[in-house]
Design a protein around this motif. Structure first.
Motif, short mmCIF file in Angstrom:
data_model
loop_
_atom_site.label_atom_id
_atom_site.label_comp_id
_atom_site.label_asym_id
_atom_site.label_seq_id
_atom_site.Cartn_x
_atom_site.Cartn_y
_atom_site.Cartn_z
N GLN A 11 -64.09 -42.95 84.73
CA GLN A 11 -64.75 -42.14 83.70
C GLN A 11 -65.42 -40.93 84.33
OE1 GLN A 11 -67.80 -44.27 81.59
NE2 GLN A 11 -67.44 -43.09 79.72
N GLU A 12 -66.09 -41.13 85.46
CA GLU A 12 -66.75 -40.03 86.15
C GLU A 12 -65.71 -39.03 86.69
OE1 GLU A 12 -69.25 -41.74 89.17
OE2 GLU A 12 -70.71 -42.44 87.69
N LEU A 13 -64.60 -39.59 87.19
CA LEU A 13 -63.54 -38.75 87.69
C LEU A 13 -62.93 -37.92 86.54
CD1 LEU A 13 -61.82 -37.89 90.12
CD2 LEU A 13 -60.27 -39.77 89.58
N ALA A 14 -62.70 -38.59 85.40
CA ALA A 14 -62.16 -37.89 84.23
C ALA A 14 -63.15 -36.84 83.75
CB ALA A 14 -61.82 -38.88 83.11
N LEU A 15 -64.43 -37.20 83.74
CA LEU A 15 -65.48 -36.27 83.33
C LEU A 15 -65.54 -35.10 84.31
CD1 LEU A 15 -67.73 -35.83 81.24
CD2 LEU A 15 -69.27 -37.04 82.75
N LYS A 16 -65.40 -35.41 85.62
CA LYS A 16 -65.43 -34.37 86.64
C LYS A 16 -64.23 -33.44 86.45
CE LYS A 16 -65.54 -33.71 91.61
NZ LYS A 16 -65.41 -34.34 92.93
N GLN A 17 -63.05 -34.05 86.24
CA GLN A 17 -61.85 -33.25 86.04
C GLN A 17 -61.97 -32.39 84.78
OE1 GLN A 17 -58.77 -36.23 86.10
NE2 GLN A 17 -58.45 -36.05 88.32
N LYS A 18 -62.54 -33.02 83.73
CA LYS A 18 -62.74 -32.30 82.48
C LYS A 18 -63.67 -31.11 82.71
CE LYS A 18 -64.20 -32.89 77.72
NZ LYS A 18 -64.78 -33.76 76.72
#
Length: 181
Positions: A11-18
């Motif tokens: 989730q953090e990675l997706a949020l970071k990518q987002k």
């Protein structure tokens, strides 16, 4: 717990990518906005330069036109001065010729003068003489009129005076006041 940690990490990675994608998108939008502003500024500068050049050319053309008008006015003034000088010279020659052909009547006295309207043919031959202002002495007036006819042809013609003849000598007023009475 491991799954929760993995999910959180994803989730953090997706949020970071987002966020990175949003930041990249925002940076691209900002770059496009700056590029568009730069193009608009360049277009505005070109438009201003074109306007300034057009104004410079308009002012230069106006100055050139004014200079040409001044030069033409000066040439006309010089031509008019030359014409007036030529007219005065011709009038002096006419005065001398009439004076040389004038016979003093026995009744004449000093200070007499008369005005005549003289009409000429293009050759300078006298067409007619008319007393427009009498001296009060008929013999003087008649002798002055006769002197004009005897002086014919007068020293002015279309061939010698050109356009000055038509505008100044075809028909002109002449003041006769003999010097030797």
């Amino acid at each position: 717990r491991k799954q929760e940690a993995e999910a959180r990490r994803k989730q953090e990675l997706a949020l970071k990518q987002k966020r990175e994608a949003e930041a990249k998108q925002k940076a691209e939008a900002e770059a496009q906005r700056k590029q568009k502003l730069a193009q608009q500024k360049a277009a505005e500068e070109r438009r201003k330069k074109q306007q300034a050049e057009a104004e410079r050319q308009r002012v230069a053309a106006a100055r050139a036109r004014q200079q040409k008008e001044r030069e033409q006015a000066m040439l006309l003034a010089i031509q008019e001065e030359e014409n007036q000088s030529r007219i005065a010279q011709i009038r002096g020659m006419i005065q001398a010729d009439v004076q040389n052909n004038y016979y003093i009547p026995p009744t004449s006295r000093k200070g007499l003068e008369c005005k005549m309207l003289i009409r000429l043919f293009p050759s300078g031959e006298v067409q007619s003489v008319q007393i427009t202002q009498s001296s009060g002495d008929q013999a003087f007036d008649r002798s002055a009129e006769d002197a004009v006819y005897r002086a014919s042809p007068l020293p002015v013609s279309v061939s010698t005076a050109g356009e000055l003849f038509n505008s100044n000598f075809r028909e002109f007023n002449f003041l006769f006041n003999p010097r030797n009475i």
